[in-house]
Design a protein around this motif. Sequence first.
Motif, PDB file in Angstrom:
ATOM      1  N   GLU A   1       0.817  -1.209   0.000  1.00 53.16           N
ATOM      2  CA  GLU A   1       0.000   0.000   0.000  1.00 53.16           C
ATOM      3  C   GLU A   1       0.855   1.265   0.000  1.00 53.16           C
ATOM      4  O   GLU A   1       0.401   2.329  -0.397  1.00 53.16           O
TER       5      GLU A   1
ATOM      6  N   VAL B   1      -5.726   7.047  -9.207  1.00 52.08           N
ATOM      7  CA  VAL B   1      -6.102   6.121  -8.147  1.00 52.08           C
ATOM      8  C   VAL B   1      -4.830   5.381  -7.750  1.00 52.08           C
ATOM      9  O   VAL B   1      -4.195   4.741  -8.587  1.00 52.08           O
TER      10      VAL B   1
ATOM     11  N   HIS C   1      -3.346   2.678  -5.211  1.00 53.11           N
ATOM     12  CA  HIS C   1      -3.725   1.615  -4.268  1.00 53.11           C
ATOM     13  C   HIS C   1      -5.147   1.831  -3.738  1.00 53.11           C
ATOM     14  O   HIS C   1      -5.381   1.879  -2.531  1.00 53.11           O
ATOM     15  N   ASP C   2      -6.068   2.052  -4.666  1.00 53.50           N
ATOM     16  CA  ASP C   2      -7.485   2.141  -4.308  1.00 53.50           C
ATOM     17  C   ASP C   2      -7.854   3.434  -3.566  1.00 53.50           C
ATOM     18  O   ASP C   2      -8.902   3.505  -2.926  1.00 53.50           O
ATOM     19  N   ARG C   3      -6.973   4.429  -3.616  1.00 60.58           N
ATOM     20  CA  ARG C   3      -7.261   5.712  -2.983  1.00 60.58           C
ATOM     21  C   ARG C   3      -7.188   6.787  -4.056  1.00 60.58           C
ATOM     22  O   ARG C   3      -6.194   6.867  -4.782  1.00 60.58           O
ATOM     23  N   GLU C   4      -8.207   7.632  -4.136  1.00 62.73           N
ATOM     24  CA  GLU C   4      -8.221   8.643  -5.191  1.00 62.73           C
ATOM     25  C   GLU C   4      -7.458   9.884  -4.727  1.00 62.73           C
ATOM     26  O   GLU C   4      -7.737  10.419  -3.650  1.00 62.73           O
TER      27      GLU C   4
ATOM     28  N   ASP D   1      -5.372  13.776  -0.889  1.00 62.80           N
ATOM     29  CA  ASP D   1      -6.658  13.120  -1.101  1.00 62.80           C
ATOM     30  C   ASP D   1      -7.533  14.040  -1.944  1.00 62.80           C
ATOM     31  O   ASP D   1      -7.562  15.258  -1.725  1.00 62.80           O
TER      32      ASP D   1
ATOM     33  N   THR E   1     -11.896   6.529   2.449  1.00 60.49           N
ATOM     34  CA  THR E   1     -11.987   5.125   2.849  1.00 60.49           C
ATOM     35  C   THR E   1     -13.441   4.810   3.211  1.00 60.49           C
ATOM     36  O   THR E   1     -14.254   5.711   3.401  1.00 60.49           O
TER      37      THR E   1
ATOM     38  N   LYS F   1     -16.157   6.472   0.255  1.00 60.32           N
ATOM     39  CA  LYS F   1     -15.189   6.515  -0.840  1.00 60.32           C
ATOM     40  C   LYS F   1     -15.932   6.440  -2.183  1.00 60.32           C
ATOM     41  O   LYS F   1     -16.771   5.588  -2.387  1.00 60.32           O
TER      42      LYS F   1
ATOM     43  N   ILE G   1     -14.876   6.485  -6.212  1.00 57.46           N
ATOM     44  CA  ILE G   1     -13.805   6.563  -7.202  1.00 57.46           C
ATOM     45  C   ILE G   1     -14.448   6.925  -8.532  1.00 57.46           C
ATOM     46  O   ILE G   1     -15.339   6.252  -8.999  1.00 57.46           O
TER      47      ILE G   1
END
Length: 157
Positions: free
Chosen positions: A14, A35, A37-40, A54, A147, A151, A153
């Motif tokens: 991560e 994006v 690791h799944d975080r925008e 973020d 998260t 969240k 995306i």
Amino acid sequence: MDLDGSEQDPEVKEHSPVYVGREEDIKKSERMTAVVHDREVVIFYHKGEYHAMDIRCYHSGGPLHLGEIEDFDGRPCIVCPWHKYKITLATGEGLYQSINPRDPSAKSKWCSKGVKQRIHKVTVDNGSIYVTLSNEPFKCDSDFYATGDFKVIRSPF
Ligand code: FES
């Protein structure tokens, strides 16, 4: 299991750098979304420096990639398009202007609410831009929109 067949600790993975684009492209557009690791996140290129944070504003989830950059007290900030909160690009601090109600003639001054928006690390290698997610252990208000149930995306603009 990774594409190369190796197992990697999810915690370590991560926080590994992720390629987000070319330097020549962000220098033209001055911002990009990605994006990681799944975080925008949004990446800004401002006055020769890169900043990543973020994408959803800590206040109420506003789209920071659509905000304007302005200086407040000499500090470049992204101004959230929803309710105009000011967030410093370098540190993710929320800024507010204080006034003294007992002395309305006194000059207002800019103060910090502390770090509210999570800032991520940008590195450039041979014209390629990478973002590494922050692993600062403290809880940041923007985590709420990055998260869990809130969240969202979206595809890059
Ligand atoms: Fe950003 Fe309210 S959502 S200022």
